[in-house]
Design a protein around this motif. Structure first.
Motif, PDB file in Angstrom:
ATOM      1  N   GLY A 281       0.506  -1.607   0.487  1.00  0.00           N
ATOM      2  CA  GLY A 281       0.101  -0.074  -0.033  1.00  0.00           C
ATOM      3  C   GLY A 281       0.905   1.221   0.151  1.00  0.00           C
ATOM      4  O   GLY A 281       0.567   2.760   0.011  1.00  0.00           O
ATOM      5  N   LEU A 282       2.222   1.308  -0.112  1.00  0.00           N
ATOM      6  CA  LEU A 282       3.143   1.812  -0.555  1.00  0.00           C
ATOM      7  C   LEU A 282       3.258   2.406  -1.730  1.00  0.00           C
ATOM      8  O   LEU A 282       3.922   3.516  -1.885  1.00  0.00           O
ATOM      9  N   GLY A 283       2.852   2.405  -2.770  1.00  0.00           N
ATOM     10  CA  GLY A 283       2.363   2.782  -3.925  1.00  0.00           C
ATOM     11  C   GLY A 283       4.436   2.736  -4.811  1.00  0.00           C
ATOM     12  O   GLY A 283       4.681   3.232  -5.598  1.00  0.00           O
ATOM     13  N   LYS A 284       5.012   1.119  -4.181  1.00  0.00           N
ATOM     14  CA  LYS A 284       5.902   0.485  -4.833  1.00  0.00           C
ATOM     15  C   LYS A 284       5.522   0.731  -6.111  1.00  0.00           C
ATOM     16  O   LYS A 284       6.505   0.905  -7.278  1.00  0.00           O
ATOM     17  N   SER A 285       4.923  -0.088  -6.819  1.00  0.00           N
ATOM     18  CA  SER A 285       4.755  -1.057  -7.999  1.00  0.00           C
ATOM     19  C   SER A 285       4.934   1.183  -9.124  1.00  0.00           C
ATOM     20  O   SER A 285       5.102   1.036 -10.120  1.00  0.00           O
ATOM     21  N   THR A 286       3.721   1.625  -8.237  1.00  0.00           N
ATOM     22  CA  THR A 286       3.590   3.128  -9.007  1.00  0.00           C
ATOM     23  C   THR A 286       4.734   4.130  -9.265  1.00  0.00           C
ATOM     24  O   THR A 286       4.970   4.476 -10.305  1.00  0.00           O
ATOM     25  N   LEU A 287       5.862   3.935  -8.134  1.00  0.00           N
ATOM     26  CA  LEU A 287       6.519   4.626  -8.304  1.00  0.00           C
ATOM     27  C   LEU A 287       7.568   3.955  -9.440  1.00  0.00           C
ATOM     28  O   LEU A 287       8.732   4.902  -9.504  1.00  0.00           O
ATOM     29  N   VAL A 288       7.668   2.862  -9.482  1.00  0.00           N
ATOM     30  CA  VAL A 288       8.487   2.680 -10.522  1.00  0.00           C
ATOM     31  C   VAL A 288       8.299   2.298 -11.397  1.00  0.00           C
ATOM     32  O   VAL A 288       9.371   2.608 -12.467  1.00  0.00           O
ATOM     33  N   ASN A 289       7.102   2.261 -11.739  1.00  0.00           N
ATOM     34  CA  ASN A 289       7.078   2.601 -12.880  1.00  0.00           C
ATOM     35  C   ASN A 289       6.890   4.402 -13.826  1.00  0.00           C
ATOM     36  O   ASN A 289       7.288   4.480 -14.403  1.00  0.00           O
ATOM     37  N   THR A 290       7.082   5.290 -12.563  1.00  0.00           N
ATOM     38  CA  THR A 290       6.778   6.324 -12.775  1.00  0.00           C
ATOM     39  C   THR A 290       8.275   6.221 -13.208  1.00  0.00           C
ATOM     40  O   THR A 290       8.348   7.332 -14.124  1.00  0.00           O
ATOM     41  N   LEU A 291       9.836   5.607 -12.127  1.00  0.00           N
ATOM     42  CA  LEU A 291      10.566   5.914 -12.475  1.00  0.00           C
ATOM     43  C   LEU A 291      11.147   6.243 -13.759  1.00  0.00           C
ATOM     44  O   LEU A 291      11.697   6.887 -14.731  1.00  0.00           O
TER      45      LEU A 291
ATOM     46  N   SER B 160       7.058  -2.406 -12.945  1.00  0.00           N
ATOM     47  CA  SER B 160       6.394  -3.483 -12.016  1.00  0.00           C
ATOM     48  C   SER B 160       5.808  -4.784 -12.528  1.00  0.00           C
ATOM     49  O   SER B 160       5.409  -4.978 -13.073  1.00  0.00           O
ATOM     50  N   ARG B 161       6.239  -5.664 -11.267  1.00  0.00           N
ATOM     51  CA  ARG B 161       5.683  -7.147 -10.901  1.00  0.00           C
ATOM     52  C   ARG B 161       3.870  -6.604 -11.194  1.00  0.00           C
ATOM     53  O   ARG B 161       3.220  -7.582 -12.487  1.00  0.00           O
TER      54      ARG B 161
ATOM     55  N   LEU C 263      16.271  -3.988 -17.729  1.00  0.00           N
ATOM     56  CA  LEU C 263      16.284  -3.789 -16.019  1.00  0.00           C
ATOM     57  C   LEU C 263      15.818  -5.123 -14.985  1.00  0.00           C
ATOM     58  O   LEU C 263      14.628  -5.303 -16.036  1.00  0.00           O
ATOM     59  N   THR C 264      16.068  -5.292 -14.067  1.00  0.00           N
ATOM     60  CA  THR C 264      15.756  -6.195 -12.887  1.00  0.00           C
ATOM     61  C   THR C 264      14.499  -5.769 -11.924  1.00  0.00           C
ATOM     62  O   THR C 264      15.896  -5.043 -11.564  1.00  0.00           O
ATOM     63  N   VAL C 265      12.955  -5.505 -11.859  1.00  0.00           N
ATOM     64  CA  VAL C 265      13.136  -5.161 -10.613  1.00  0.00           C
ATOM     65  C   VAL C 265      13.079  -6.258  -9.897  1.00  0.00           C
ATOM     66  O   VAL C 265      11.929  -7.120  -9.932  1.00  0.00           O
ATOM     67  N   ILE C 266      13.155  -6.059  -8.338  1.00  0.00           N
ATOM     68  CA  ILE C 266      12.874  -7.467  -7.430  1.00  0.00           C
ATOM     69  C   ILE C 266      11.826  -6.762  -6.515  1.00  0.00           C
ATOM     70  O   ILE C 266      12.476  -5.910  -5.811  1.00  0.00           O
ATOM     71  N   ASP C 267      10.577  -7.624  -5.976  1.00  0.00           N
ATOM     72  CA  ASP C 267       9.819  -7.099  -5.602  1.00  0.00           C
ATOM     73  C   ASP C 267      10.341  -7.631  -4.380  1.00  0.00           C
ATOM     74  O   ASP C 267      10.359  -8.945  -4.229  1.00  0.00           O
ATOM     75  N   THR C 268       9.026  -7.742  -2.951  1.00  0.00           N
ATOM     76  CA  THR C 268       9.391  -7.952  -1.988  1.00  0.00           C
ATOM     77  C   THR C 268       8.515  -8.209  -1.112  1.00  0.00           C
ATOM     78  O   THR C 268       7.781  -7.875  -0.359  1.00  0.00           O
TER      79      THR C 268
END
Length: 340
Positions: free
Chosen positions: A58-68, A74-75, A108-113
């Motif tokens: 709920g902290l917006g990790k996926s959205t931020l990575v997409n914006t970057l 994002s996953r 680019l590799t995005v590792i999500d947790t």
């Protein structure tokens, strides 16, 4: 001074300054040619960049990575019919993309947790992440130990970890302290305050100051570390970054019209928060750090500091005690014995 033969057979003296200028021009041309070759070769080979995002749901990790990266990388964005579920354990998942811009390719590799920090009892929830980071170092080390190793070793090592802090306005939580103390020793951590638009400017600044003090009090090292500054110019740049950490960010993939221009932003009852406007949030500073100014340095710190520390420790272990050693390790031992 140089001399050349004139039409009358007499030697004519050439000014020393002319010879000097010619020599300097030749050197500049040679240096420029070498730089062009290096640039061309690097652009053809492309880049690899592995970024880990850590924080509770709920902290917006996926959205931020997409914006970057201005792409759906994002996953969550890459999973059809994605449904958000709270994982009972921390499960690391990776998604890789090839991004191309102006003829330059970057893998680019995005590792999500997913699952991190989402349980009632979060004891040792960082352990799967520490294990994953070390496994990538181990994988790279095994490739290096091959007698006939690959010309280019695949690099899955984590170059940067973005750690998302909830905008509580208070201080670091125990889970934040424990995670960054452990991970800060093996990977470059960049902390950010997620959904910073929920704080006023004054609240945000006070929160940032308290976090910086907590980092110092707990001996937590985040990127960029002072001891890695290589020259005065770099120190000045990094000092300005250190004064801004943690970055207060807002992420969105929606565009709005502002004064006739399309901008990325979040629409609220009070107006539009422009993501790339430094007066509204520090997203642009984070993007500049990760992509424009420090991407290569993050990779260098990973290889020369974090991986090297791991490599030295492993090679110093008694009898090269690797778990499940492959034939390449025994070949290396025999190779060493022959030449000692």
């Amino acid at each position: 001074m140089g001399q050349e033969q004139g039409d009358d057979g007499k030697a004519q003296v050439q000014p020393a300054s002319m010879n000097t200028q010619n020599s300097m021009a030749e050197k500049e041309y040679s240096v420029g040619a070498v730089l062009d070759q290096m640039r061309s070769k690097t652009m053809k080979a492309g880049f690899e960049f592995n970024i880990m995002v850590v924080g509770q749901s709920g902290l917006g990790k996926s959205t931020l990575v997409n914006t970057l990266f201005k792409s759906k990388v994002s996953r969550k964005s890459c999973t059809p019919n994605y449904e958000e579920k709270i994982s009972k354990t921390v499960k690391l998942q990776t998604v890789s993309h090839v991004i191309e811009e102006n003829g330059v390719k970057m893998k680019l590799t995005v590792i999500d947790t997913p699952g991190f920090g989402d349980q009632i009892n979060n004891d040792n929830c960082w352990e799967p992440i520490v294990k994953y980071v070390n496994e990538q170092y181990e994988k790279y080390l095994r490739e290096e130990l091959h007698i006939n190793r690959k010309r280019v070793i695949p690099d899955s090592r984590v170059h940067c970890c973005i750690y998302f802090l909830p905008a509580t306005g208070h201080r670091l939580r125990p889970i934040d302290v424990e995670f960054m103390k452990r991970l800060g020793k093996i990977v470059s951590i960049v902390p950010v305050i997620a959904k910073a638009d929920t704080l006023t400017i004054e609240e945000r600044q006070e929160f940032k100051e308290r976090i910086r003090q907590d980092l110092v009090d707990n001996g937590i090292h985040v990127y960029p570390q002072k001891e890695y500054d290589e020259d005065p110019e770099e120190r000045i740049l990094n000092n300005s970054i250190r004064e801004s950490i943690p970055f207060a960010v807002v992420g969105t993939d929606k565009e709005h019209q502002v004064n006739g221009n399309k901008v990325l932003g979040r629409k609220t009852n009070w107006g539009i928060i422009e993501v790339e406007n430094v007066a509204h949030c520090e997203f642009a500073n984070l993007r500049d750090l990760l992509i424009r100014s420090h991407l290569q340095d993050l990779k260098d710190v990973t290889h020369n500091i974090h991986y090297e520390t791991y490599r030295v420790r492993r090679l110093n272990e008694s009898n090269m005690n690797f778990s499940e050693p492959g034939p390449e390790l025994f070949e290396m031992k025999n190779y060493i014995l022959v030449f000692t």
